[in-house]
Motif scaffolding. Structure first.
Motif, PDB file in Angstrom:
ATOM      1  N   ALA A  62       0.825  -1.055  -0.019  1.00 52.02           N
ATOM      2  CA  ALA A  62       0.155   0.036  -0.061  1.00 52.02           C
ATOM      3  C   ALA A  62       0.967   1.345   0.083  1.00 52.02           C
ATOM      4  N   GLY A  63       1.810   1.290   0.787  1.00 48.45           N
ATOM      5  CA  GLY A  63       2.951   2.393   0.751  1.00 48.45           C
ATOM      6  C   GLY A  63       3.473   2.596  -0.402  1.00 48.45           C
ATOM      7  N   ALA A  64       3.986   1.415  -1.052  1.00 50.01           N
ATOM      8  CA  ALA A  64       4.696   1.494  -2.177  1.00 50.01           C
ATOM      9  C   ALA A  64       3.575   2.090  -3.569  1.00 50.01           C
ATOM     10  N   VAL A  65       2.437   1.568  -3.487  1.00 54.92           N
ATOM     11  CA  VAL A  65       1.529   2.006  -4.531  1.00 54.92           C
ATOM     12  C   VAL A  65       1.239   3.577  -4.520  1.00 54.92           C
ATOM     13  N   ALA A  66       1.034   4.072  -2.949  1.00 56.35           N
ATOM     14  CA  ALA A  66       0.669   5.536  -2.766  1.00 56.35           C
ATOM     15  C   ALA A  66       1.874   6.296  -3.050  1.00 56.35           C
ATOM     16  N   LEU A 110       6.271  -0.625 -12.120  1.00 59.73           N
ATOM     17  CA  LEU A 110       7.569  -1.597 -11.638  1.00 59.73           C
ATOM     18  C   LEU A 110       8.204  -2.112 -12.681  1.00 59.73           C
ATOM     19  N   VAL A 111       7.838  -2.397 -13.621  1.00 62.28           N
ATOM     20  CA  VAL A 111       8.501  -3.307 -14.959  1.00 62.28           C
ATOM     21  C   VAL A 111       9.292  -2.134 -15.394  1.00 62.28           C
ATOM     22  N   TRP A 112       8.881  -1.039 -15.659  1.00 58.32           N
ATOM     23  CA  TRP A 112       9.149   0.058 -16.291  1.00 58.32           C
ATOM     24  C   TRP A 112      10.615   0.703 -15.494  1.00 58.32           C
ATOM     25  N   LEU A 113      10.550   0.702 -14.213  1.00 58.42           N
ATOM     26  CA  LEU A 113      11.412   1.065 -13.297  1.00 58.42           C
ATOM     27  C   LEU A 113      12.563   0.095 -13.115  1.00 58.42           C
TER      28      LEU A 113
END
Length: 348
Positions: free
Chosen positions: A249-253, A334-337
């Motif tokens: 949740a923190g990562a998505v935020a 995430l894949v792009w990063l």
């Protein structure tokens, strides 16, 4: 008594000024804008607290009510509450050689922080420990500390700090309410928050009580009780929400924030998970009574939209669709990063 009110044309200020005048005070309102017609008994001075010589404004004042430096969502990406310390420092410096003996400061209940071990409700004796990643709450804590330091320098000075719950009004939700509303699109599996909503009319009445009674220290300002988590979920049912494990949740935020998909900074997330509701016993003992319940204040500050017209099943389907889209977007990001980091690494 002559009272100077900063932020006098804001949602709280324009309600507090006429009430102070009706209570028999001579009121001078100060704001950067003067588009609001002053109420009877209220003089409005147009001035920017960041550049104006404030000494001339307070040289014949008994009490200062500092309502300025509110949270503006459009500035949240830079630093919500970024102007609070600078303006406070200028104001307090001007008060040093003034006849002012009472300072009323508008803070926030967010200074208590949102933590798993918070008592329910929080009283004024609770430790002040704002969530460190939400700068607005940290800035308000700094404001309180500066104000108390000014008060402690002279035995004749009294500092009152108002710590309101989320404040709303009919004309528009406050900046804090907007950020919290934007943040609830992401839900942590750790829990759902209880809600406390204060009508701006009741906060204005609290200002009058503070000026008249001159209490020393903090005053929590909130309706009686709070809205339980299940009812909060029902009230916010029209908002598509994605429930995730705490770490995710923190990562998505943070990802939504970095991509500009939300105006809610990730540091506000704990305030949508853990309790930070407050008790109003102290201010009630001074004669203050809320005229609006939590539910009434929530409805007053809630702007109905097209989603409110949908039935429960339609909202659920929309929520599931939004959750899937958000998760897909997160995975794509995430894949792009990962590809970017891998591609940026030198091939040795």
């Amino acid at each position: 008594m002559r009272v100077l009110v900063t932020g006098s044309t804001g949602a709280v200020g324009r309600r507090a000024c006429p009430r102070l005048a009706e209570a028999g005070h001579e009121v001078v309102g100060v704001d950067r804008f003067s588009s609001v017609r002053p109420a009877p008994g209220v003089d409005i001075v147009t001035a920017d607290l960041a550049v104006t010589d404030l000494r001339r404004l307070v040289d014949d004042v008994d009490t200062v009510v500092h309502l300025a430096s509110s949270l503006r969502p459009q500035l949240a990406r830079v630093d919500p509450g970024h102007a609070i310390p600078a303006v406070a420092q200028r104001l307090l410096a001007a008060l040093e050689d003034s006849p002012v003996t009472h300072l009323v400061v508008l803070s926030t209940a967010m200074v208590y922080g949102a933590w798993p071990d918070n008592p329910v409700p929080l009283t004024e004796e609770a430790e002040v420990r704002p969530c460190p990643n939400f700068r607005f709450a940290v800035r308000r804590t700094d404001l309180e500390e500066r104000a108390m330091a000014w008060g402690c320098a002279n035995d004749d000075r009294v500092v009152t700090m108002l710590r309101p719950a989320v404040t709303v009004a009919e004309e528009k939700p406050g900046g804090l309410a907007r950020l919290l509303s934007a943040a609830v699109a992401i839900r942590s599996e750790e829990g759902d928050p209880m809600g406390q909503f204060l009508h701006a009319d009741d906060l204005a009445e609290a200002v009058v009580v503070a000026v008249d009674q001159r209490p020393l220290g903090p005053l929590n300002v909130a309706p009686d009780g709070w809205i339980p988590a299940p009812l909060m979920a029902e009230l916010g049912g029209q908002v598509p929400r994605l429930r995730l494990p705490a770490g995710l949740a923190g990562a998505v935020a943070r990802l939504r924030w970095s991509l500009g998909l939300t105006e809610a900074p990730p540091g506000i997330l704990p305030y949508t998970v853990y309790p930070w509701v407050v008790s109003n016993d102290r201010i009630r003992s001074l004669g203050w009574e809320p005229r609006h319940t939590n539910e009434e204040a929530y409805v007053a500050g809630h702007e109905p939209g097209a989603l409110d017209q949908l039935d429960a099943r339609s909202r659920q389907l929309l929520s599931l669709g939004a959750a899937a889209a958000l998760l897909t977007g997160f995975l794509a990001g995430l894949v792009w990063l990962v590809r970017r980091v891998t591609g940026a690494s030198p091939d040795r």
